[in-house]
Enzyme design. Sequence first.
Site, short mmCIF file in Angstrom:
data_model
loop_
_atom_site.label_atom_id
_atom_site.label_comp_id
_atom_site.label_asym_id
_atom_site.label_seq_id
_atom_site.Cartn_x
_atom_site.Cartn_y
_atom_site.Cartn_z
N SER A 121 0.97 -1.22 -0.03
CA SER A 121 0.19 -0.10 0.08
C SER A 121 1.00 1.28 -0.06
O SER A 121 2.01 1.15 0.74
CB SER A 121 -0.94 0.28 1.23
N TYR A 149 -1.96 5.57 -4.87
CA TYR A 149 -2.79 6.75 -4.73
C TYR A 149 -2.18 8.00 -5.54
O TYR A 149 -1.07 8.23 -5.16
CB TYR A 149 -3.49 7.13 -3.45
N THR A 175 -5.14 2.67 -7.40
CA THR A 175 -6.71 2.57 -6.97
C THR A 175 -7.54 3.81 -7.29
O THR A 175 -6.89 5.07 -7.34
CB THR A 175 -6.55 2.63 -5.47
N LYS A 249 -7.41 -0.68 -9.80
CA LYS A 249 -8.15 -1.36 -8.70
C LYS A 249 -9.57 -0.62 -8.32
O LYS A 249 -9.22 0.67 -8.08
CB LYS A 249 -7.14 -1.64 -7.75
N HIS A 273 -13.34 -1.93 -2.61
CA HIS A 273 -12.50 -1.32 -1.66
C HIS A 273 -12.74 -2.08 -0.19
O HIS A 273 -12.59 -1.35 0.88
CB HIS A 273 -12.81 0.28 -1.44
#
Length: 383
Positions: A121, A149, A175, A249, A273
């Site tokens: 992440s 992100y 994402t 994603k 999510h």
Amino acid sequence: MTIKNVPPLQRHAIPPGTAALADHEALARQHLNDNAWAYFSGGAADEITLRANRTAWDTLVLQPRILRPLAGGHTRTTLLGRTLEHPILLAPMAFQHLAHPDGEHASAFAAAALGAGLVLSTQASTPLEDVAQRFLADPAHGPLWFQLYLQHDRGFTRELVQRAEAAGYEALVLTVDAPTHGARDRERRALFHLPAGISAVNLAGLAPPPSAPLQPGESALFDRLLHHTPTWDDVQWLQSTTRLPVLLKGVLHPDDARQAAALGVAALVVSNHGGRTLDTAPATAHALAHIADAVQGALPLLVDGGIRRGTDVLKALALGASAVLIGRPALWGLAHAGAMGVAHVLRLLRDELEIAMALTGCATLAQATPALLQNHATGRMGI
């Protein structure tokens, strides 16, 4: 590869009688305080989608087949040009030090040892270089991807991508389903906060976006935050600025899947999510078949959300996925048993997948087709 400046991992034993992922969840609840439990286990609003992610897999019934040749079968598959020992990857999960002192180091060690892919992440609580070093040190490791992100500062995003490239990450997982947080009531009731010493360390140094005081009638969301959220143009920009494959994603709508395929993205992750953004969004098991029909094999599909059994993994592959991502169950294992807990979760899923394959007459994953499935509600075969 010599691992430098990476602390040793704590040693734990798996309690006797731990036989399923649900057992890991119960053990994790005993180790996590209310603050961490609310963050990791909760979903958006009334948590309808959170629950639906789990129950949707249960509505699909596997049809046993008999007397088929199974000797020499295996769980190997290919994804983005790589051979994987099995189709199970660890999903990107933020702030893993909130679950265990070893945090992302433990997850990386376990995933590499079990041949599972790892998606780190952006909001990891461990530097991305350290996680890569731990993971890549095992010669049996699976694919290593970095979840991204897009930040309001393109220069910062570019530097973050370059760090991931230099550290050995093989793909970027962008994402795209969270332009804002969901209304996470469980977190708000628990007054969730990050304890001292835990932060998104890979975002250190990112300056806040420029802002001005809200004027009467303006919205903090529409007139401030959403001015910095990504669009399809930003996907193309990211593709132009990296040598790595880019996956998206958070795709649930067939039209979005078709547009992504037209842009030449490497793969899609069918995801809501984990039920943490839009409550009442479709369960991923339901969305997957529609996305597979929309793209018609033009690019690989992965799926996450509610997967708790090896039978769920087989159902996902029968619906058109090439692989699955596992989130919360890995955190449950991490919370009570560190790296050993994560490894045990992965091992249980792979063992259960092999059992499900044998009992449905599948010697290889290529034989997992919609013909394996029956809809519990309608009784129809071949979803």
